[in-house]
Design an enzyme around this catalytic site. Structure first.
Site, short mmCIF file in Angstrom:
data_model
loop_
_atom_site.label_atom_id
_atom_site.label_comp_id
_atom_site.label_asym_id
_atom_site.label_seq_id
_atom_site.Cartn_x
_atom_site.Cartn_y
_atom_site.Cartn_z
N LYS A 1 -3.92 38.39 4.20
CA LYS A 1 -4.61 37.10 4.07
C LYS A 1 -5.16 36.93 2.66
O LYS A 1 -5.30 37.91 1.91
CB LYS A 1 -5.74 37.03 5.10
CG LYS A 1 -6.82 38.07 4.91
CD LYS A 1 -7.78 38.11 6.10
CE LYS A 1 -8.86 39.15 5.86
NZ LYS A 1 -9.68 39.37 7.06
N TYR B 1 -25.71 33.83 -24.39
CA TYR B 1 -26.61 32.86 -23.77
C TYR B 1 -27.97 33.48 -23.47
O TYR B 1 -28.05 34.61 -22.97
CB TYR B 1 -26.03 32.34 -22.46
CG TYR B 1 -24.94 31.31 -22.65
CD1 TYR B 1 -25.19 30.11 -23.31
CD2 TYR B 1 -23.66 31.54 -22.14
CE1 TYR B 1 -24.18 29.17 -23.47
CE2 TYR B 1 -22.65 30.60 -22.29
CZ TYR B 1 -22.93 29.42 -22.97
OH TYR B 1 -21.94 28.49 -23.12
C1 LIG Z 1 -9.67 40.77 7.32
C2 LIG Z 1 -9.38 41.24 8.69
C3 LIG Z 1 -8.80 42.49 8.90
C4 LIG Z 1 -8.60 43.50 7.80
O1 LIG Z 1 -9.87 44.09 7.54
P1 LIG Z 1 -10.06 45.23 6.47
O2 LIG Z 1 -11.50 45.60 6.61
O3 LIG Z 1 -9.76 44.62 5.14
O4 LIG Z 1 -9.12 46.32 6.80
C5 LIG Z 1 -8.42 42.82 10.19
N1 LIG Z 1 -8.64 41.97 11.22
C6 LIG Z 1 -9.24 40.78 11.06
C7 LIG Z 1 -9.46 39.91 12.24
C8 LIG Z 1 -9.64 40.38 9.80
O5 LIG Z 1 -10.25 39.19 9.65
#
Ligand SMILES: *Cc1c(COP(=O)(O)O)cnc(C)c1O
Length: 339
Positions: free
Chosen positions: A31, A236
């Site tokens: 994702k 800054y």
């Molecule tokens: C993002 C996510 C994962 C992966 O999690 P990690 O901690 O990056 O391994 C797995 N399942 C769901 C539902 C997620 O949202």
């Protein structure tokens, strides 16, 4: 300026995590464009190594990835069946009765999974909602029943056990493949593995997978170097003042590249010239960072902010955040290079 992404290291981390859950299918979570590292490169590399199950957050991410993976790769969509989503070639993880009925009406016979809420109260069927719809949902043949742990990065947190029990209670008498663990849950032990583990951050070199190989190197080009006299200030707000005659290099990257200002908040951020740390001085600007290179005999063309000495989680600690946010923030302005 370059973000160098080691695909071999991602694959090696995926394999190492998979070996921790020998009875389960190791799925890859890609994702948010593989946590910012480029899903169209990362997912095919994992496919070549044997991954067949991929998770994205949104249908649009899945549609963009679909042409890059062979047909036998399953792409699961964690947000389920959102209104207007194009799920062609994808498998939604349905999260509510509303999504279930929408999906059955719009994609009769289409492959789907079910996400159950085992306590996190974020996404998925509540136990009572699930009880009401269970028979009908199971008759429609879901490919996966899944839930997600809220505290898996804290092995002793009581929520882990509670969520495990809740997930078991909702699923024990089904014959559908089940999944509870992401990276953290995979490391909690075999009770949490079920039939499929969803591997994300650990593949990308982040905690809580302590044995992960580092995946990203980020080098920032030096565009100017200047002498700064004692008592002169930099950047800054004049927030840093030279206590001695200094040499300051300016590199071409800043918060618009995902290097958030908070990284420099307590003055401990360094960039690296090979094995020599150079303190970042003054504030991080939108496109520029200033670095005290007084200690260097020669200023190199690039300084590194991410390497095997300063990893994603080290930056996260400096910025008061988590490795996930550092990775997904690394902007699209860097030319990516894949090893
Ligand atoms: C993002 C996510 C994962 C992966 O999690 P990690 O901690 O990056 O391994 C797995 N399942 C769901 C539902 C997620 O949202």
């Amino acid at each position: 300026m370059g973000l160098i992404i080691d695909l071999q290291a991602i694959v090696a981390n995926w394999q190492a995590l998979a070996a921790r859950a020998p009875g389960a299918r190791p799925a890859a979570v890609v994702k948010a464009d593989s946590y910012g590292l480029g899903a169209t490169r990362v997912a095919p590399a994992l496919y070549a190594a044997g991954a067949r199950d991929f998770f994205v957050a949104l249908a649009s991410e899945g549609r963009a990835l679909r042409p890059h993976l062979p047909d036998d790769a399953r792409i699961m969509v964690l947000s389920g069946h959102m209104l207007g989503a194009d799920l062609t070639g994808l498998i939604p993880m349905l999260n509510s009765p509303e999504q279930f009925f929408r999906d059955r009406a719009m994609r009769p016979g289409g492959a789907f999974g079910i996400q159950l809420d085992s306590g996190m109260n974020r996404l998925g069927f509540e136990p009572a909602e699930w009880a009401a719809i269970r028979d009908e949902a199971l008759a429609a043949g879901p490919v996966l029943l899944m839930s997600h742990l809220a505290c898996a990065d804290e092995p002793d947190h009581p929520a882990n056990r509670q969520q495990l029990e809740a997930f078991r209670a909702m699923t024990h008498d089904t014959h559908v493949p089940r999944s509870l663990a992401a990276t953290g849950g995979t490391l909690l032990g075999s009770h949490y593995h079920f039939d499929l583990v969803r591997l994300g951050i650990g593949m990308y070199g982040g905690e809580p997978f302590a044995d992960a190989q580092p995946v990203v190197t980020l080098s920032l080009p030096v565009i100017q170097t200047r002498d700064v006299a004692r008592d002169e200030s930099v950047g800054y707000g004049y927030s840093w003042t030279a206590r001695r005659p200094s040499r300051v290099a300016t590199v071409a990257a800043g918060y618009a590249d995902g290097l958030m200002r908070a990284l420099a908040r307590d003055g401990r951020l360094v960039l690296w010239a090979d094995d020599q740390p150079c303190p970042v001085v003054g504030r991080i600007s939108m496109d520029l960072i200033t670095v005290d290179v007084t200690g260097l005999a020669e200023v190199p063309a690039e300084l590194q902010i991410l390497n095997h000495r300063q990893k994603v989680d080290d930056l996260a600690a400096l910025g008061g955040t988590i490795g996930y946010e550092i990775l997904t923030s690394l902007g699209a302005r860097y030319p990516g290079e894949y090893l």
